[in-house]
Design an enzyme around this catalytic site. Sequence first.
Site, PDB file in Angstrom:
ATOM      1  N   GLU A   1      13.835  65.480  67.381  1.00 47.61           N
ATOM      2  CA  GLU A   1      13.194  66.796  67.508  1.00 47.61           C
ATOM      3  C   GLU A   1      14.208  67.800  68.044  1.00 47.61           C
ATOM      4  O   GLU A   1      15.105  67.445  68.824  1.00 47.61           O
ATOM      5  CB  GLU A   1      11.993  66.689  68.471  1.00 47.61           C
ATOM      6  CG  GLU A   1      11.299  68.027  68.710  1.00 47.61           C
ATOM      7  CD  GLU A   1       9.958  67.911  69.420  1.00 47.61           C
ATOM      8  OE1 GLU A   1       9.555  66.792  69.784  1.00 47.61           O
ATOM      9  OE2 GLU A   1       9.315  68.968  69.609  1.00 47.61           O
TER      10      GLU A   1
ATOM     11  N   ASN B   1       6.254  69.076  68.951  1.00 49.02           N
ATOM     12  CA  ASN B   1       5.668  70.375  69.283  1.00 49.02           C
ATOM     13  C   ASN B   1       6.516  71.520  68.722  1.00 49.02           C
ATOM     14  O   ASN B   1       5.999  72.588  68.390  1.00 49.02           O
ATOM     15  CB  ASN B   1       5.533  70.521  70.798  1.00 49.02           C
ATOM     16  CG  ASN B   1       4.547  69.520  71.393  1.00 49.02           C
ATOM     17  OD1 ASN B   1       3.718  68.960  70.668  1.00 49.02           O
ATOM     18  ND2 ASN B   1       4.627  69.297  72.690  1.00 49.02           N
TER      19      ASN B   1
ATOM     20  N   ASN C   1       1.882  68.637  63.512  1.00 50.27           N
ATOM     21  CA  ASN C   1       2.094  67.724  64.634  1.00 50.27           C
ATOM     22  C   ASN C   1       1.020  67.915  65.689  1.00 50.27           C
ATOM     23  O   ASN C   1       0.749  69.052  66.103  1.00 50.27           O
ATOM     24  CB  ASN C   1       3.462  68.014  65.272  1.00 50.27           C
ATOM     25  CG  ASN C   1       3.694  67.194  66.536  1.00 50.27           C
ATOM     26  OD1 ASN C   1       3.871  65.984  66.473  1.00 50.27           O
ATOM     27  ND2 ASN C   1       3.663  67.851  67.691  1.00 50.27           N
ATOM     28  N   GLU C   2       0.403  66.822  66.116  1.00 53.17           N
ATOM     29  CA  GLU C   2      -0.543  66.815  67.240  1.00 53.17           C
ATOM     30  C   GLU C   2      -1.473  68.034  67.234  1.00 53.17           C
ATOM     31  O   GLU C   2      -1.641  68.715  68.246  1.00 53.17           O
ATOM     32  CB  GLU C   2       0.210  66.743  68.581  1.00 53.17           C
ATOM     33  CG  GLU C   2       0.989  65.462  68.738  1.00 53.17           C
ATOM     34  CD  GLU C   2       1.491  65.179  70.162  1.00 53.17           C
ATOM     35  OE1 GLU C   2       1.508  66.105  70.994  1.00 53.17           O
ATOM     36  OE2 GLU C   2       1.866  64.023  70.419  1.00 53.17           O
TER      37      GLU C   2
ATOM     38  N   TYR D   1       2.204  57.527  74.645  1.00 50.97           N
ATOM     39  CA  TYR D   1       3.217  57.431  75.692  1.00 50.97           C
ATOM     40  C   TYR D   1       2.576  56.713  76.867  1.00 50.97           C
ATOM     41  O   TYR D   1       1.425  57.000  77.220  1.00 50.97           O
ATOM     42  CB  TYR D   1       3.691  58.828  76.119  1.00 50.97           C
ATOM     43  CG  TYR D   1       4.443  59.547  75.013  1.00 50.97           C
ATOM     44  CD1 TYR D   1       5.766  59.230  74.734  1.00 50.97           C
ATOM     45  CD2 TYR D   1       3.817  60.524  74.237  1.00 50.97           C
ATOM     46  CE1 TYR D   1       6.462  59.870  73.708  1.00 50.97           C
ATOM     47  CE2 TYR D   1       4.500  61.168  73.210  1.00 50.97           C
ATOM     48  CZ  TYR D   1       5.819  60.841  72.955  1.00 50.97           C
ATOM     49  OH  TYR D   1       6.507  61.466  71.941  1.00 50.97           O
TER      50      TYR D   1
ATOM     51  N   GLU E   1       4.870  58.576  67.069  1.00 52.41           N
ATOM     52  CA  GLU E   1       5.511  58.824  68.379  1.00 52.41           C
ATOM     53  C   GLU E   1       5.058  57.712  69.308  1.00 52.41           C
ATOM     54  O   GLU E   1       3.848  57.536  69.528  1.00 52.41           O
ATOM     55  CB  GLU E   1       5.115  60.181  68.962  1.00 52.41           C
ATOM     56  CG  GLU E   1       5.742  61.337  68.234  1.00 52.41           C
ATOM     57  CD  GLU E   1       5.519  62.691  68.918  1.00 52.41           C
ATOM     58  OE1 GLU E   1       5.402  62.741  70.163  1.00 52.41           O
ATOM     59  OE2 GLU E   1       5.444  63.684  68.182  1.00 52.41           O
TER      60      GLU E   1
ATOM     61  N   GLN F   1      12.189  59.361  71.622  1.00 50.90           N
ATOM     62  CA  GLN F   1      12.966  59.885  70.520  1.00 50.90           C
ATOM     63  C   GLN F   1      14.262  59.090  70.444  1.00 50.90           C
ATOM     64  O   GLN F   1      14.284  57.999  71.012  1.00 50.90           O
ATOM     65  CB  GLN F   1      13.198  61.385  70.729  1.00 50.90           C
ATOM     66  CG  GLN F   1      11.849  62.138  70.774  1.00 50.90           C
ATOM     67  CD  GLN F   1      11.951  63.642  70.622  1.00 50.90           C
ATOM     68  OE1 GLN F   1      12.992  64.188  70.306  1.00 50.90           O
ATOM     69  NE2 GLN F   1      10.826  64.336  70.867  1.00 50.90           N
TER      70      GLN F   1
HETATM   71  O1  AHR Z   1       8.217  63.655  71.992  1.00 51.93           O
HETATM   72  C1  AHR Z   1       7.959  64.692  72.879  1.00 51.93           C
HETATM   73  C2  AHR Z   1       6.686  65.450  72.520  1.00 51.93           C
HETATM   74  O2  AHR Z   1       5.584  64.630  72.745  1.00 51.93           O
HETATM   75  C3  AHR Z   1       6.536  65.865  71.088  1.00 51.93           C
HETATM   76  O3  AHR Z   1       7.163  67.072  70.815  1.00 51.93           O
HETATM   77  C4  AHR Z   1       5.057  66.012  70.940  1.00 51.93           C
HETATM   78  O4  AHR Z   1       4.621  65.780  69.623  1.00 51.93           O
HETATM   79  C5  AHR Z   1       4.495  65.024  71.934  1.00 51.93           C
HETATM   80  O5  AHR Z   1       3.514  65.585  72.725  1.00 51.93           O
END
Ligand code: AHR
Length: 498
Positions: free
Chosen positions: A27, A72, A172-173, A244, A292, A349
Amino acid sequence: MQQIKLSLNMDFTISPIDPRIFGGFLEHLGRAVYQGVYEPGSPHADADGCRTDVLTALKKLKFTAMRYPGGNFVSGYHWEDAVGPAKSRPVTRDLAWQSLESNQFGPDEFITLSRKMGWTPMMAVNLGTGTPEEARNWLEYCNIESGSKFAEMRRSNGYKKPHDVKLWCLGNEMDGPWQLGHVPAETYAVQAQQTANMMRMCDPSIELVVCGSCTTDLPTYLEWDRKVLEHCKDFVDFISVHRYVGNYGDDALDYFAVSNSIDAQIEATAAVCHAVQATKKTKKRIGISFDEWNVWYRANKPEHMDGRGKIAPHLLEEVYNMEDALVAASFLNSFIRHADSVKIANIAQIVNVIAPILTKGDDVLIQSIFYPIEMIANRFKGTALQSALVGPSYESKSHGKASFLDRSISVDGKNLHISLSNRSLEDEIEVLVDLGGATIVKFDGGEILHHSDPKAHNTFEKKDTVVSKPYSETHISDGKAIVKLPPLSVFAGTFSLE
Ligand code: AHR
């Protein structure tokens, strides 16, 4: 010492493993691109300005699909700002990470990098502040040979051959209230369907990922997925899942048991896909793109996420330890165990930003989570196998009963690939690999990552505290294998079958 039996049967397969589960994510965030993969002024830079020291390390991870440019970031991104002569590209303001974007590295440079690395590009379009038409134009720019405005634009930028990008994410999201252009599920579903339709009219050979729930914490969890799929199922191939995790309570065993919850998240999303398939009476099976995943809980405070108007600020620079490496292995094990539904997965990432690799000036550091990815991605091919564990388990604080052993298995011709993690903090585990009718004849090699201190981590001053090593503490008797694992270890190895 604990003894655990890993019971397998060659007839009990799950599904072929899609190689795209070993994907990554790059990203425009912090120092992922600039000072990460791309730094023309570096002594390590190649003719394209890419850092060869970083690329050499990344090559070992054998990444397949590489998602780009966000995240994001993509929800405010206009791709036309980042193509054409570098000198005429504008500096733009990135609101997602409060940073400045120089646009010196853009989609064309990403494709050049992908070719160099053998990655399958997985592009995300802007459905935050962008339009379906802008997305369609970008696809034309990438995939159409010649003869129309955007195809000719690419050619005049020096790329005569199409980039041929087959995998695209529809935003995305978009369920996240923090996302630029966040809208309710019903609105996003219409935008995604319109975009998908226009993109497919431009190039019918593409595969599309629609945004699913990006966290289990939002009140729209799974309802979002249902609504979006009911509207878009005929136009898309995959739905995204993000996750996450972190050791918030400083309780390693509870942290390791989060794998139960990762399994549950995949199974719940797959259940929604099945339910929509059944209610809409369609044969089309939507796959999961777990695009992700990672450990991220230290560098997620406001000060880690605010670029303060700078180009390439230090953001989300998480430092990973031994216990995080076990959790990274668990993500991959879970994807392999769910090979029937998870078809794509991307660690978020790849460099500097929540990443297995960090740079400092001209130096590069390999973090603990690098190793399980390297070990598993380099070995696992073929078809995932079901497995049962017989042996001690523990009751975790937040995620129910968990085994001290985490695992995934695949068979590829006469090769049996096994990933095992000993999550016990004190005990060695002796794993008996029993294939029922089939016979193991030989150990073909393996690696281990182990450290007795769960908090052990590598630093630029001491880079080799947590590193993988070749491992052969196995023996074969009566067609079964026995693998001895020290506490807090991740093992990946291959055995030959008769
Ligand atoms: O990977 C970091 C961020 O986490 C990304 O930009 C977003 O998609 C997620 O919230």
